[in-house]
Design a protein around this motif. Structure first.
Motif, PDB file in Angstrom:
ATOM      1  N   VAL A 234      -2.068   0.445   2.837  1.00 22.48           N
ATOM      2  CA  VAL A 234      -2.798  -0.532   2.015  1.00 22.48           C
ATOM      3  C   VAL A 234      -3.657   0.139   0.954  1.00 22.48           C
ATOM      4  CG1 VAL A 234      -2.788  -2.341   3.775  1.00 22.48           C
ATOM      5  CG2 VAL A 234      -4.676  -0.691   3.714  1.00 22.48           C
ATOM      6  N   VAL A 235      -4.152   1.335   1.230  1.00 22.50           N
ATOM      7  CA  VAL A 235      -5.046   1.986   0.258  1.00 22.50           C
ATOM      8  C   VAL A 235      -4.282   2.573  -0.921  1.00 22.50           C
ATOM      9  CG1 VAL A 235      -6.809   2.502   1.973  1.00 22.50           C
ATOM     10  CG2 VAL A 235      -4.969   4.146   1.575  1.00 22.50           C
ATOM     11  N   ARG A 236      -2.936   2.557  -0.857  1.00 23.11           N
ATOM     12  CA  ARG A 236      -2.148   3.075  -1.971  1.00 23.11           C
ATOM     13  C   ARG A 236      -1.170   2.045  -2.521  1.00 23.11           C
ATOM     14  NH1 ARG A 236       1.113   7.496   1.784  1.00 23.11           N
ATOM     15  NH2 ARG A 236       2.297   6.001   3.029  1.00 23.11           N
ATOM     16  N   THR A 237      -1.393   0.790  -2.177  1.00 25.09           N
ATOM     17  CA  THR A 237      -0.500  -0.280  -2.638  1.00 25.09           C
ATOM     18  C   THR A 237      -1.111  -1.013  -3.822  1.00 25.09           C
ATOM     19  OG1 THR A 237       0.397  -0.618  -0.409  1.00 25.09           O
ATOM     20  CG2 THR A 237       0.680  -2.413  -1.982  1.00 25.09           C
ATOM     21  N   ASP A 238      -0.409  -1.023  -4.931  1.00 23.07           N
ATOM     22  CA  ASP A 238      -0.794  -1.780  -6.131  1.00 23.07           C
ATOM     23  C   ASP A 238      -2.220  -1.491  -6.589  1.00 23.07           C
ATOM     24  OD1 ASP A 238       1.695  -2.858  -6.005  1.00 23.07           O
ATOM     25  OD2 ASP A 238       1.071  -4.946  -5.958  1.00 23.07           O
ATOM     26  N   ARG A 239      -2.645  -0.238  -6.476  1.00 21.46           N
ATOM     27  CA  ARG A 239      -4.022   0.079  -6.871  1.00 21.46           C
ATOM     28  C   ARG A 239      -4.212   0.041  -8.380  1.00 21.46           C
ATOM     29  NH1 ARG A 239      -7.152   1.579  -2.600  1.00 21.46           N
ATOM     30  NH2 ARG A 239      -8.795   0.818  -3.972  1.00 21.46           N
ATOM     31  N   SER A 240      -3.137   0.030  -9.139  1.00 24.87           N
ATOM     32  CA  SER A 240      -3.273  -0.117 -10.594  1.00 24.87           C
ATOM     33  C   SER A 240      -3.517  -1.573 -10.990  1.00 24.87           C
ATOM     34  CB  SER A 240      -2.013   0.400 -11.297  1.00 24.87           C
ATOM     35  OG  SER A 240      -0.873  -0.333 -10.892  1.00 24.87           O
ATOM     36  N   ASN A 241      -3.251  -2.488 -10.055  1.00 27.29           N
ATOM     37  CA  ASN A 241      -3.518  -3.903 -10.293  1.00 27.29           C
ATOM     38  C   ASN A 241      -5.017  -4.151 -10.215  1.00 27.29           C
ATOM     39  OD1 ASN A 241      -3.873  -6.741  -9.992  1.00 27.29           O
ATOM     40  ND2 ASN A 241      -1.826  -6.964  -9.111  1.00 27.29           N
ATOM     41  N   GLN A 242      -5.563  -4.829 -11.213  1.00 28.30           N
ATOM     42  CA  GLN A 242      -6.999  -5.082 -11.254  1.00 28.30           C
ATOM     43  C   GLN A 242      -7.492  -5.740  -9.978  1.00 28.30           C
ATOM     44  OE1 GLN A 242      -9.132  -4.096 -13.689  1.00 28.30           O
ATOM     45  NE2 GLN A 242     -10.816  -4.864 -12.410  1.00 28.30           N
ATOM     46  N   PHE A 243      -6.652  -6.537  -9.346  1.00 27.91           N
ATOM     47  CA  PHE A 243      -7.045  -7.269  -8.138  1.00 27.91           C
ATOM     48  C   PHE A 243      -7.345  -6.319  -6.979  1.00 27.91           C
ATOM     49  CE2 PHE A 243      -6.192  -9.923  -4.356  1.00 27.91           C
ATOM     50  CZ  PHE A 243      -6.956 -11.037  -4.661  1.00 27.91           C
ATOM     51  N   PHE A 244      -6.718  -5.144  -6.961  1.00 27.88           N
ATOM     52  CA  PHE A 244      -6.900  -4.199  -5.853  1.00 27.88           C
ATOM     53  C   PHE A 244      -7.574  -2.905  -6.289  1.00 27.88           C
ATOM     54  CE2 PHE A 244      -3.092  -6.678  -4.657  1.00 27.88           C
ATOM     55  CZ  PHE A 244      -3.520  -7.186  -3.435  1.00 27.88           C
ATOM     56  N   GLY A 246     -10.273  -0.016  -7.476  1.00 27.63           N
ATOM     57  CA  GLY A 246     -11.630   0.388  -7.145  1.00 27.63           C
ATOM     58  C   GLY A 246     -11.832   0.693  -5.670  1.00 27.63           C
ATOM     59  N   GLU A 247     -12.874   1.477  -5.398  1.00 32.13           N
ATOM     60  CA  GLU A 247     -13.202   1.826  -4.023  1.00 32.13           C
ATOM     61  C   GLU A 247     -13.838   0.638  -3.300  1.00 32.13           C
ATOM     62  OE1 GLU A 247     -12.441   4.656  -2.485  1.00 32.13           O
ATOM     63  OE2 GLU A 247     -11.374   5.247  -4.321  1.00 32.13           O
ATOM     64  N   ASN A 248     -13.586   0.552  -2.004  1.00 33.59           N
ATOM     65  CA  ASN A 248     -14.163  -0.496  -1.160  1.00 33.59           C
ATOM     66  C   ASN A 248     -13.871  -1.898  -1.694  1.00 33.59           C
ATOM     67  OD1 ASN A 248     -15.413   1.490   0.561  1.00 33.59           O
ATOM     68  ND2 ASN A 248     -16.995   1.741  -1.019  1.00 33.59           N
ATOM     69  N   ASN A 249     -12.689  -2.060  -2.268  1.00 38.14           N
ATOM     70  CA  ASN A 249     -12.295  -3.376  -2.779  1.00 38.14           C
ATOM     71  C   ASN A 249     -12.035  -4.314  -1.600  1.00 38.14           C
ATOM     72  OD1 ASN A 249     -10.742  -5.598  -3.835  1.00 38.14           O
ATOM     73  ND2 ASN A 249     -10.231  -4.340  -5.614  1.00 38.14           N
ATOM     74  N   PRO A 250     -12.732  -5.434  -1.514  1.00 35.69           N
ATOM     75  CA  PRO A 250     -12.542  -6.342  -0.366  1.00 35.69           C
ATOM     76  C   PRO A 250     -11.135  -6.918  -0.281  1.00 35.69           C
ATOM     77  CG  PRO A 250     -13.884  -7.383  -2.072  1.00 35.69           C
ATOM     78  CD  PRO A 250     -13.750  -5.948  -2.450  1.00 35.69           C
ATOM     79  N   ASN A 251     -10.428  -6.986  -1.409  1.00 29.07           N
ATOM     80  CA  ASN A 251      -9.063  -7.524  -1.378  1.00 29.07           C
ATOM     81  C   ASN A 251      -8.100  -6.592  -0.637  1.00 29.07           C
ATOM     82  OD1 ASN A 251      -9.780  -9.800  -2.946  1.00 29.07           O
ATOM     83  ND2 ASN A 251      -9.616  -8.579  -4.814  1.00 29.07           N
ATOM     84  N   VAL A 252      -8.387  -5.285  -0.672  1.00 25.32           N
ATOM     85  CA  VAL A 252      -7.576  -4.330   0.090  1.00 25.32           C
ATOM     86  C   VAL A 252      -7.762  -4.578   1.578  1.00 25.32           C
ATOM     87  CG1 VAL A 252      -7.186  -1.885   0.593  1.00 25.32           C
ATOM     88  CG2 VAL A 252      -7.673  -2.619  -1.759  1.00 25.32           C
ATOM     89  N   GLU A 253      -8.990  -4.835   1.986  1.00 26.56           N
ATOM     90  CA  GLU A 253      -9.254  -5.135   3.399  1.00 26.56           C
ATOM     91  C   GLU A 253      -8.603  -6.450   3.810  1.00 26.56           C
ATOM     92  OE1 GLU A 253     -10.489  -4.932   7.267  1.00 26.56           O
ATOM     93  OE2 GLU A 253     -10.426  -3.356   5.721  1.00 26.56           O
ATOM     94  N   THR A 254      -8.578  -7.435   2.913  1.00 23.49           N
ATOM     95  CA  THR A 254      -7.904  -8.699   3.214  1.00 23.49           C
ATOM     96  C   THR A 254      -6.411  -8.468   3.430  1.00 23.49           C
ATOM     97  OG1 THR A 254      -9.507  -9.928   1.883  1.00 23.49           O
ATOM     98  CG2 THR A 254      -7.431 -11.027   2.373  1.00 23.49           C
ATOM     99  N   MET A 255      -5.810  -7.664   2.565  1.00 22.83           N
ATOM    100  CA  MET A 255      -4.393  -7.340   2.726  1.00 22.83           C
ATOM    101  C   MET A 255      -4.163  -6.640   4.062  1.00 22.83           C
ATOM    102  SD  MET A 255      -1.814  -5.206   0.201  1.00 22.83           S
ATOM    103  CE  MET A 255      -3.033  -3.949  -0.178  1.00 22.83           C
ATOM    104  N   ARG A 256      -5.051  -5.760   4.423  1.00 22.92           N
ATOM    105  CA  ARG A 256      -4.936  -5.047   5.707  1.00 22.92           C
ATOM    106  C   ARG A 256      -4.966  -6.022   6.878  1.00 22.92           C
ATOM    107  NH1 ARG A 256      -8.879  -3.375   9.264  1.00 22.92           N
ATOM    108  NH2 ARG A 256      -8.334  -1.582  10.592  1.00 22.92           N
ATOM    109  N   ARG A 257      -5.897  -6.976   6.850  1.00 24.85           N
ATOM    110  CA  ARG A 257      -5.995  -7.955   7.945  1.00 24.85           C
ATOM    111  C   ARG A 257      -4.715  -8.794   8.045  1.00 24.85           C
ATOM    112  NH1 ARG A 257     -11.341  -8.698   5.971  1.00 24.85           N
ATOM    113  NH2 ARG A 257     -10.693 -10.625   4.914  1.00 24.85           N
TER     114      ARG A 257
END
Length: 508
Positions: A234-244, A246-257
């Motif tokens: 999850v920490v390396r998926t679509d990180r160029s997308n504005q939605f994901f 930055g560091e500690n992006n809550p949307n990354v944690e949502t994807m993880r859940r």
């Protein structure tokens, strides 16, 4: 990084009066330093195996120049702001390129084996679906036109057709995608959908609670089988997308859940690498965590795209694709056959199928392909027609240079993110239309459209079925196909409406 300005078009062929070995070594070091520091490089066009110009815009000024060496090394020059048309004119005036078109002559210079071609983002009218360009992108106004006062989709087939040809405006993807992914029923009212969302949200958090209340031993096993891989992905998926980003992006944690909860919901599938690539675009468009989860469930259950298929699932996909290539691009199929079992495994397209073209095209184009596939217009396997379209448009090098299996993999891998997605989509729609018109199909493709609603042959006429002869468990063709089809009588060739048994059963 664009490297168009670095092209050394002089292409000087070194003779006996070339530089000394020491000078040549110094020159190579300078070139290497330029490549590493500035992304600048030069090539001797006389030593190249192929030059392909791919225009990406209607005006034919932007695109890519793809240069392939004889060792299957690729250099790709990007022309984002025009100029490729000027370079094309230079190449077409260069005698060395024009000689490559003399297929039937034995030219003395071995360098004349280089292939040169120009591809423009237009299809001849004979290769275009007759309904191409008749549908605009589905926007808010058009979407509301498909709904009645209660919020129900009045004609599902018309909506699917509109999406298949025109796509969906980004502003309403979050509202329309849940229908395509079978989270919402087309017959549901607005009130029923709100009630469903509440019910499904409760179910979702019950699944999450089940995950969080695991025993220590269960947690240890879950971490080893699922969570360790999810956390890495999850920490390396679509990180160029504005939605994901930055560091500690809550949307990354949502994807993880979502991914961890899905592994609890469906332990048979669990999690495999690549599933994060499918969830990320859903979350970025649908936004709500629970709704995204259930859309992902629909993606995994009700579409042919499967992130981690079993061997038999992938083999079925490849069997269909091989048969489509045999029908629609026989020269490419013959090349695969000449390579034996390795060639027929078609390793170059496995990633296309597993990740739904997400690594082959920019997001905007890949998501258009997703929508066209999710529309299930006339086939549940439109992604295979997209695969054939890629091969038809970009596979000439494979045939002309008789590339081996590993070279094919390298060839198509190097074209990732450099292909014209809209051109591929138009070609795929055309191929589907051509398949629709076939008077006969092999029984190996019998199931290709049987899951559709209003299907490919909804006029009441179906093509004749020819038995492919590969039924080890049956004495006769289980689909009623004929082992041999006699030559058509004069005047009857190409006529549709030939009926064998009623072997096509469509699911609503």
């Amino acid at each position: 990084t664009s490297s168009a300005s670095s092209l050394d078009t002089s292409a000087q062929f070194q003779e006996n009066n070339g530089p000394t070995q020491s000078t040549r070594w110094d020159e190579q070091q300078k070139v290497f330093a330029l490549e590493q520091v500035c992304g600048v490089f030069r090539v001797d066009l006389g030593q190249m195996r192929s030059l392909r110009l791919f225009f990406s815009d209607e005006a034919c000024t932007c695109g890519q120049l793809v240069v392939a060496s004889r060792e299957s090394q690729y250099k790709i020059f990007h022309f984002h702001h025009g100029g490729l048309d000027k370079l094309s004119e230079v190449f077409q005036q260069w005698k060395y390129c024009t000689e490559t078109h003399l297929k039937d002559q034995q030219l003395a210079d071995e360098k004349t084996c280089m292939q040169f071609s120009i591809r423009r983002p237009k299809l001849p009218s004979s290769e275009t679906h007759p309904e191409e360009n008749t549908y605009k992108r589905l926007d808010v106004s058009a979407w509301l036109h498909h709904l009645n006062e209660a919020g129900q989709v009045e004609e599902e087939y018309k909506l699917q057709k509109a999406i298949f040809f025109g796509g969906i405006d980004i502003s309403i993807r979050g509202e329309v995608w849940p229908f395509l992914l079978h989270y919402y029923s087309y017959e549901s009212t607005s009130e029923e959908r709100e009630a469903l969302r509440l019910q499904k949200r409760k179910e979702y958090f019950e699944i999450q609670e089940k995950r969080l209340s695991m025993t220590p031993d269960e947690q240890k096993d879950f971490w080893r089988k699922v969570q360790f891989t999810v956390d890495k992905d999850v920490v390396r998926t679509d990180r160029s997308n504005q939605f994901f980003r930055g560091e500690n992006n809550p949307n990354v944690e949502t994807m993880r859940r979502i991914l961890l909860n899905y592994a609890v919901y469906n332990p048979t599938i669990g999690y495999s690498q690549g599933m994060s690539d499918l969830v990320a675009p859903l979350l970025a468009e649908v936004l709500d965590e629970s709704d995204t989860f259930w859309c992902f469930v629909g993606l995994m259950q009700n579409t042919i795209f499967i992130s981690s298929p079993r061997d038999e699932d992938m083999e079925k996909q490849l069997m269909y694709l091989r048969e489509l290539l045999r029908l629609m691009h026989p020269r490419f199929y013959q090349h695969l056959s000449s390579l034996g079992e390795d060639g027929l495994q078609m390793l170059f397209c496995h990633r296309w199928i597993l990740l739904c073209f997400k690594r082959e095209f920019p997001d905007a184009e890949a998501l258009r392909m997703w929508e066209a596939c999710w529309a299930h217009y006339q086939t549940d396997y439109f992604h295979l027609f997209i695969c054939v379209a890629i091969v038809v448009i970009y596979g000439d090098d494979v045939i002309e240079q008789q590339l081996a299996t590993d070279q094919m993999l390298l060839h198509f891998g190097n074209l990732a993110m450099h292909m014209n997605g809209e051109l591929v989509l138009r070609k795929a729609r055309s191929l589907l239309y051509q398949f629709h018109l076939l008077p006969r199909i092999p029984c190996s493709l019998h199931d290709l459209c049987k899951l559709c609603g209003t299907g490919m042959w909804d006029s009441g006429f179906i093509p004749a079925v020819e038995c492919s002869g590969h039924h080890p468990e049956c004495e006769s063709c289980p689909y009623g196909g004929l082992a041999e089809v006699s030559s058509p009588k004069p005047g009857s060739e190409g006529k549709r409406g030939l009926k064998t048994r009623d072997v096509f059963a469509f699911r609503k």
